[in-house]
Design a protein around this motif. Structure first.
Motif, PDB file in Angstrom:
ATOM      1  N   GLY A  95      17.750  31.420  10.109  1.00  0.00           N
ATOM      2  CA  GLY A  95      18.034  30.214  10.871  1.00  0.00           C
ATOM      3  C   GLY A  95      17.855  28.995   9.989  1.00  0.00           C
ATOM      4  N   PRO A  96      17.965  27.810  10.565  1.00  0.00           N
ATOM      5  CA  PRO A  96      17.959  26.596   9.758  1.00  0.00           C
ATOM      6  C   PRO A  96      16.595  26.104   9.297  1.00  0.00           C
ATOM      7  CG  PRO A  96      18.273  26.040  12.057  1.00  0.00           C
ATOM      8  CD  PRO A  96      18.289  27.543  11.963  1.00  0.00           C
ATOM      9  N   ARG A  97      15.491  26.731   9.760  1.00  0.00           N
ATOM     10  CA  ARG A  97      14.168  26.241   9.363  1.00  0.00           C
ATOM     11  C   ARG A  97      13.303  27.332   8.772  1.00  0.00           C
ATOM     12  NH1 ARG A  97      15.405  23.411  13.206  1.00  0.00           N
ATOM     13  NH2 ARG A  97      15.545  21.181  12.947  1.00  0.00           N
ATOM     14  N   ALA A  98      12.607  26.966   7.706  1.00  0.00           N
ATOM     15  CA  ALA A  98      11.642  27.872   7.078  1.00  0.00           C
ATOM     16  C   ALA A  98      10.309  27.141   6.963  1.00  0.00           C
ATOM     17  CB  ALA A  98      12.123  28.302   5.698  1.00  0.00           C
ATOM     18  N   LEU A  99       9.255  27.900   7.113  1.00  0.00           N
ATOM     19  CA  LEU A  99       7.900  27.386   6.933  1.00  0.00           C
ATOM     20  C   LEU A  99       7.294  28.071   5.722  1.00  0.00           C
ATOM     21  CD1 LEU A  99       5.194  26.028   7.750  1.00  0.00           C
ATOM     22  CD2 LEU A  99       4.869  27.932   9.359  1.00  0.00           C
ATOM     23  N   VAL A 100       6.809  27.286   4.788  1.00  0.00           N
ATOM     24  CA  VAL A 100       6.079  27.798   3.631  1.00  0.00           C
ATOM     25  C   VAL A 100       4.630  27.384   3.835  1.00  0.00           C
ATOM     26  CG1 VAL A 100       5.762  27.642   1.127  1.00  0.00           C
ATOM     27  CG2 VAL A 100       8.075  27.626   2.103  1.00  0.00           C
ATOM     28  N   MET A 101       3.726  28.363   3.816  1.00  0.00           N
ATOM     29  CA  MET A 101       2.313  28.064   4.036  1.00  0.00           C
ATOM     30  C   MET A 101       1.453  28.880   3.094  1.00  0.00           C
ATOM     31  SD  MET A 101       2.075  29.852   7.796  1.00  0.00           S
ATOM     32  CE  MET A 101       0.374  30.358   7.848  1.00  0.00           C
ATOM     33  N   GLY A 102       0.502  28.216   2.476  1.00  0.00           N
ATOM     34  CA  GLY A 102      -0.355  28.902   1.519  1.00  0.00           C
ATOM     35  C   GLY A 102      -1.684  28.205   1.353  1.00  0.00           C
ATOM     36  N   GLY A 103      -2.588  28.905   0.708  1.00  0.00           N
ATOM     37  CA  GLY A 103      -3.923  28.351   0.510  1.00  0.00           C
ATOM     38  C   GLY A 103      -4.519  28.806  -0.804  1.00  0.00           C
ATOM     39  N   SER A 104      -5.541  28.087  -1.209  1.00  0.00           N
ATOM     40  CA  SER A 104      -6.246  28.433  -2.437  1.00  0.00           C
ATOM     41  C   SER A 104      -7.583  29.073  -2.099  1.00  0.00           C
ATOM     42  CB  SER A 104      -6.482  27.188  -3.287  1.00  0.00           C
ATOM     43  OG  SER A 104      -7.460  26.369  -2.681  1.00  0.00           O
ATOM     44  N   ASP A 105      -8.172  29.745  -3.073  1.00  0.00           N
ATOM     45  CA  ASP A 105      -9.486  30.348  -2.883  1.00  0.00           C
ATOM     46  C   ASP A 105     -10.552  29.293  -2.587  1.00  0.00           C
ATOM     47  OD1 ASP A 105      -8.411  32.847  -3.333  1.00  0.00           O
ATOM     48  OD2 ASP A 105      -9.004  32.909  -5.446  1.00  0.00           O
ATOM     49  N   SER A 106     -10.303  28.048  -2.992  1.00  0.00           N
ATOM     50  CA  SER A 106     -11.281  26.974  -2.777  1.00  0.00           C
ATOM     51  C   SER A 106     -11.255  26.427  -1.351  1.00  0.00           C
ATOM     52  CB  SER A 106     -11.028  25.832  -3.751  1.00  0.00           C
ATOM     53  OG  SER A 106      -9.803  25.189  -3.447  1.00  0.00           O
ATOM     54  N   GLY A 107     -10.252  26.823  -0.564  1.00  0.00           N
ATOM     55  CA  GLY A 107     -10.178  26.371   0.823  1.00  0.00           C
ATOM     56  C   GLY A 107      -9.077  25.372   1.115  1.00  0.00           C
ATOM     57  N   THR A 108      -8.421  24.868   0.101  1.00  0.00           N
ATOM     58  CA  THR A 108      -7.314  23.941   0.318  1.00  0.00           C
ATOM     59  C   THR A 108      -6.145  24.695   0.943  1.00  0.00           C
ATOM     60  OG1 THR A 108      -7.988  22.679  -1.616  1.00  0.00           O
ATOM     61  CG2 THR A 108      -5.746  22.309  -0.804  1.00  0.00           C
ATOM     62  N   ARG A 109      -5.521  24.094   1.942  1.00  0.00           N
ATOM     63  CA  ARG A 109      -4.385  24.704   2.626  1.00  0.00           C
ATOM     64  C   ARG A 109      -3.216  23.729   2.634  1.00  0.00           C
ATOM     65  NH1 ARG A 109      -7.147  28.199   1.527  1.00  0.00           N
ATOM     66  NH2 ARG A 109      -8.200  29.706   2.833  1.00  0.00           N
ATOM     67  N   GLY A 110      -2.016  24.274   2.564  1.00  0.00           N
ATOM     68  CA  GLY A 110      -0.830  23.435   2.589  1.00  0.00           C
ATOM     69  C   GLY A 110       0.298  24.121   3.319  1.00  0.00           C
ATOM     70  N   ALA A 111       1.171  23.316   3.882  1.00  0.00           N
ATOM     71  CA  ALA A 111       2.326  23.850   4.603  1.00  0.00           C
ATOM     72  C   ALA A 111       3.476  22.861   4.506  1.00  0.00           C
ATOM     73  CB  ALA A 111       1.958  24.094   6.058  1.00  0.00           C
ATOM     74  N   MET A 112       4.686  23.385   4.514  1.00  0.00           N
ATOM     75  CA  MET A 112       5.871  22.536   4.547  1.00  0.00           C
ATOM     76  C   MET A 112       6.983  23.254   5.299  1.00  0.00           C
ATOM     77  SD  MET A 112       7.277  22.754   0.661  1.00  0.00           S
ATOM     78  CE  MET A 112       6.251  23.816  -0.341  1.00  0.00           C
ATOM     79  N   PHE A 113       7.701  22.488   6.081  1.00  0.00           N
ATOM     80  CA  PHE A 113       8.897  22.988   6.747  1.00  0.00           C
ATOM     81  C   PHE A 113      10.088  22.572   5.909  1.00  0.00           C
ATOM     82  CE2 PHE A 113       6.102  23.370  10.322  1.00  0.00           C
ATOM     83  CZ  PHE A 113       6.665  24.375  11.106  1.00  0.00           C
ATOM     84  N   LEU A 114      11.013  23.501   5.729  1.00  0.00           N
ATOM     85  CA  LEU A 114      12.251  23.199   5.030  1.00  0.00           C
ATOM     86  C   LEU A 114      13.393  23.404   6.020  1.00  0.00           C
ATOM     87  CD1 LEU A 114      10.308  24.882   2.821  1.00  0.00           C
ATOM     88  CD2 LEU A 114      12.105  24.011   1.380  1.00  0.00           C
ATOM     89  N   HIS A 115      14.409  22.568   5.903  1.00  0.00           N
ATOM     90  CA  HIS A 115      15.547  22.623   6.810  1.00  0.00           C
ATOM     91  C   HIS A 115      16.828  22.805   5.996  1.00  0.00           C
ATOM     92  CE1 HIS A 115      18.711  20.840   9.399  1.00  0.00           C
ATOM     93  NE2 HIS A 115      18.067  21.544  10.310  1.00  0.00           N
TER      94      HIS A 115
END
Length: 113
Positions: free
Chosen positions: A85-105
């Motif tokens: 479909g038209p949207r993807a979610l990329v989500m990941g984290g580091s061992d230190s606890g930092t987390r990040g996410a982005m939606f792509l269209h």
């Protein structure tokens, strides 16, 4: 992770604009699977499905390069026409606890419809 995804989805109309595909950095470490479970319970409205894509079974654990690799894979799925479909979610984290996410269209999705 829930907070990172909710912030990334801030301008989206959920659940109408939920992610069709999820790329996450689950790699066999127990805490990552536990985190996915907690995320799925808290933020399921951001997803069309609880299915996710990970790279550890194909190209291996890419470590710190995960965000860039997943973004390129998502963009290529849009460009080559095999995205769910038209949207993807990329989500990941580091061992230190930092987390990040982005939606792509997919910028081509309106033209194909």
């Amino acid at each position: 992770m829930s907070k990172a995804v909710q912030e990334a989805a801030g301008s989206l109309d959920l659940p109408a604009q939920a992610a069709d595909t999820v790329y996450c950095d689950i790699n066999g470490e127990r805490y990552r699977s536990e985190e996915w479970g907690m995320f799925a319970m808290r933020s399921h409205q951001a997803l069309r499905s609880l299915q996710y894509e990970t790279f550890c079974g194909s190209i291996g654990d890419v470590g710190a390069a995960f965000g860039a690799v997943a973004m390129v894979v998502a963009a290529q799925s849009f460009a080559r026409g095999y995205a769910r479909g038209p949207r993807a979610l990329v989500m990941g984290g580091s061992d230190s606890g930092t987390r990040g996410a982005m939606f792509l269209h997919d910028p081509q999705s309106e033209r194909r419809a």
